[in-house]
Design a protein around this motif. Sequence first.
Motif, PDB file in Angstrom:
ATOM      1  N   ALA A  59      11.352 -17.595  31.295  1.00  0.00           N
ATOM      2  CA  ALA A  59      12.391 -17.648  32.455  1.00  0.00           C
ATOM      3  C   ALA A  59      13.795 -17.652  31.943  1.00  0.00           C
ATOM      4  CB  ALA A  59      12.138 -18.839  33.169  1.00  0.00           C
ATOM      5  N   LEU A  60      13.981 -18.554  30.744  1.00  0.00           N
ATOM      6  CA  LEU A  60      15.282 -18.588  30.348  1.00  0.00           C
ATOM      7  C   LEU A  60      15.721 -17.347  29.624  1.00  0.00           C
ATOM      8  CD1 LEU A  60      14.672 -21.929  28.401  1.00  0.00           C
ATOM      9  CD2 LEU A  60      16.573 -21.411  30.190  1.00  0.00           C
ATOM     10  N   GLU A  61      14.734 -16.291  29.203  1.00  0.00           N
ATOM     11  CA  GLU A  61      15.314 -15.064  28.563  1.00  0.00           C
ATOM     12  C   GLU A  61      15.608 -14.297  29.787  1.00  0.00           C
ATOM     13  OE1 GLU A  61      14.344 -12.354  24.606  1.00  0.00           O
ATOM     14  OE2 GLU A  61      12.400 -13.559  25.483  1.00  0.00           O
ATOM     15  N   THR A  68      15.177 -13.672  22.222  1.00  0.00           N
ATOM     16  CA  THR A  68      14.503 -13.650  20.934  1.00  0.00           C
ATOM     17  C   THR A  68      14.943 -12.660  20.109  1.00  0.00           C
ATOM     18  OG1 THR A  68      12.738 -14.749  22.458  1.00  0.00           O
ATOM     19  CG2 THR A  68      11.951 -13.712  20.534  1.00  0.00           C
ATOM     20  N   ARG A  69      14.941 -12.974  18.801  1.00  0.00           N
ATOM     21  CA  ARG A  69      15.235 -12.000  17.818  1.00  0.00           C
ATOM     22  C   ARG A  69      13.927 -11.876  16.866  1.00  0.00           C
ATOM     23  NH1 ARG A  69      20.988 -14.948  16.029  1.00  0.00           N
ATOM     24  NH2 ARG A  69      21.737 -14.839  18.171  1.00  0.00           N
ATOM     25  N   THR A  74      14.311 -17.735  18.361  1.00  0.00           N
ATOM     26  CA  THR A  74      14.777 -17.958  19.583  1.00  0.00           C
ATOM     27  C   THR A  74      16.153 -18.727  19.662  1.00  0.00           C
ATOM     28  OG1 THR A  74      12.556 -17.637  20.578  1.00  0.00           O
ATOM     29  CG2 THR A  74      14.468 -18.199  22.001  1.00  0.00           C
ATOM     30  N   PHE A  75      17.241 -18.034  20.221  1.00  0.00           N
ATOM     31  CA  PHE A  75      18.614 -18.518  20.003  1.00  0.00           C
ATOM     32  C   PHE A  75      19.237 -18.685  21.583  1.00  0.00           C
ATOM     33  CE2 PHE A  75      17.389 -16.279  16.271  1.00  0.00           C
ATOM     34  CZ  PHE A  75      17.876 -17.279  15.051  1.00  0.00           C
ATOM     35  N   VAL A  76      20.140 -19.694  21.702  1.00  0.00           N
ATOM     36  CA  VAL A  76      20.991 -19.913  22.638  1.00  0.00           C
ATOM     37  C   VAL A  76      21.576 -18.302  22.659  1.00  0.00           C
ATOM     38  CG1 VAL A  76      22.836 -20.924  23.793  1.00  0.00           C
ATOM     39  CG2 VAL A  76      20.834 -22.253  22.923  1.00  0.00           C
ATOM     40  N   ALA A  77      21.761 -17.871  23.985  1.00  0.00           N
ATOM     41  CA  ALA A  77      22.500 -16.618  23.772  1.00  0.00           C
ATOM     42  C   ALA A  77      24.159 -16.843  23.956  1.00  0.00           C
ATOM     43  CB  ALA A  77      22.082 -15.812  25.156  1.00  0.00           C
ATOM     44  N   ALA A  78      24.686 -16.046  23.635  1.00  0.00           N
ATOM     45  CA  ALA A  78      26.462 -15.995  23.876  1.00  0.00           C
ATOM     46  C   ALA A  78      26.616 -15.600  25.271  1.00  0.00           C
ATOM     47  CB  ALA A  78      27.133 -15.345  22.694  1.00  0.00           C
ATOM     48  N   ALA A  79      25.881 -15.767  26.094  1.00  0.00           N
ATOM     49  CA  ALA A  79      25.738 -15.179  27.484  1.00  0.00           C
ATOM     50  C   ALA A  79      26.107 -15.957  28.652  1.00  0.00           C
ATOM     51  CB  ALA A  79      24.300 -14.369  27.707  1.00  0.00           C
ATOM     52  N   GLY A  80      26.732 -16.979  28.530  1.00  0.00           N
ATOM     53  CA  GLY A  80      27.301 -17.795  29.613  1.00  0.00           C
ATOM     54  C   GLY A  80      27.820 -16.558  30.680  1.00  0.00           C
ATOM     55  N   SER A  81      28.195 -15.556  30.158  1.00  0.00           N
ATOM     56  CA  SER A  81      28.776 -14.425  31.182  1.00  0.00           C
ATOM     57  C   SER A  81      27.788 -13.761  31.641  1.00  0.00           C
ATOM     58  CB  SER A  81      29.845 -13.779  30.120  1.00  0.00           C
ATOM     59  OG  SER A  81      29.267 -13.178  29.038  1.00  0.00           O
ATOM     60  N   ALA A  82      26.652 -13.404  30.862  1.00  0.00           N
ATOM     61  CA  ALA A  82      25.445 -12.595  31.291  1.00  0.00           C
ATOM     62  C   ALA A  82      25.102 -13.397  32.649  1.00  0.00           C
ATOM     63  CB  ALA A  82      24.434 -12.532  30.274  1.00  0.00           C
ATOM     64  N   ALA A  83      24.782 -14.517  32.461  1.00  0.00           N
ATOM     65  CA  ALA A  83      24.204 -15.505  33.555  1.00  0.00           C
ATOM     66  C   ALA A  83      25.205 -15.238  34.710  1.00  0.00           C
ATOM     67  CB  ALA A  83      24.085 -16.735  33.357  1.00  0.00           C
ATOM     68  N   GLU A  84      26.392 -15.412  34.563  1.00  0.00           N
ATOM     69  CA  GLU A  84      27.464 -15.365  35.734  1.00  0.00           C
ATOM     70  C   GLU A  84      27.272 -13.824  36.174  1.00  0.00           C
ATOM     71  OE1 GLU A  84      31.112 -16.516  33.820  1.00  0.00           O
ATOM     72  OE2 GLU A  84      30.549 -18.687  33.583  1.00  0.00           O
TER      73      GLU A  84
END
Length: 122
Positions: A59-61, A68-69, A74-84
Amino acid sequence: MTLKIHISDGAPPYEQVRAQISEQARSGALPAGYRLPTVRGLADSLGLAANTVAKAYRALETDGVIETRGRNGTFVAAAGSAAEREGAAAALAYAERARRLGLTRADALAAVEDALRAAYGS
C-alpha cells in the motif's frame, strides 16, 4: 523508526503500520532514502505476520511513500511530491465527476469534508 501496534485499536494492524510509516515519512522523521527493515524483520519486531507487513508495504509503495529496489531493499521515496501529485489528480477527478453528476460546489465540498472526517477522524 518506531512503530506501535494497538490491538485494541479498531484499525487493522497493516493499516496502523501503513499510517505510521506514511506519517513519519511525511513529517521527515523518516528521511528520503531511509532504508526500511525487511518485511520479515519488521514483522518479527512487531509480532505480526509477514503478510501483514507485506500488505502495508504494498500500500505504501502504491501511495508513492516507499520504493523497493529489488534485492537492495525498501526505502522511503523522495516522493512527497509524488503523493501530492497523486492526491491532486484524485481531487481533480472527483471535482470533474461531481460536476458531471450535477452536484453544486457546496454539495461536492460537503461530501469531501464528510469523507475526510470519516477517514481522518473528528
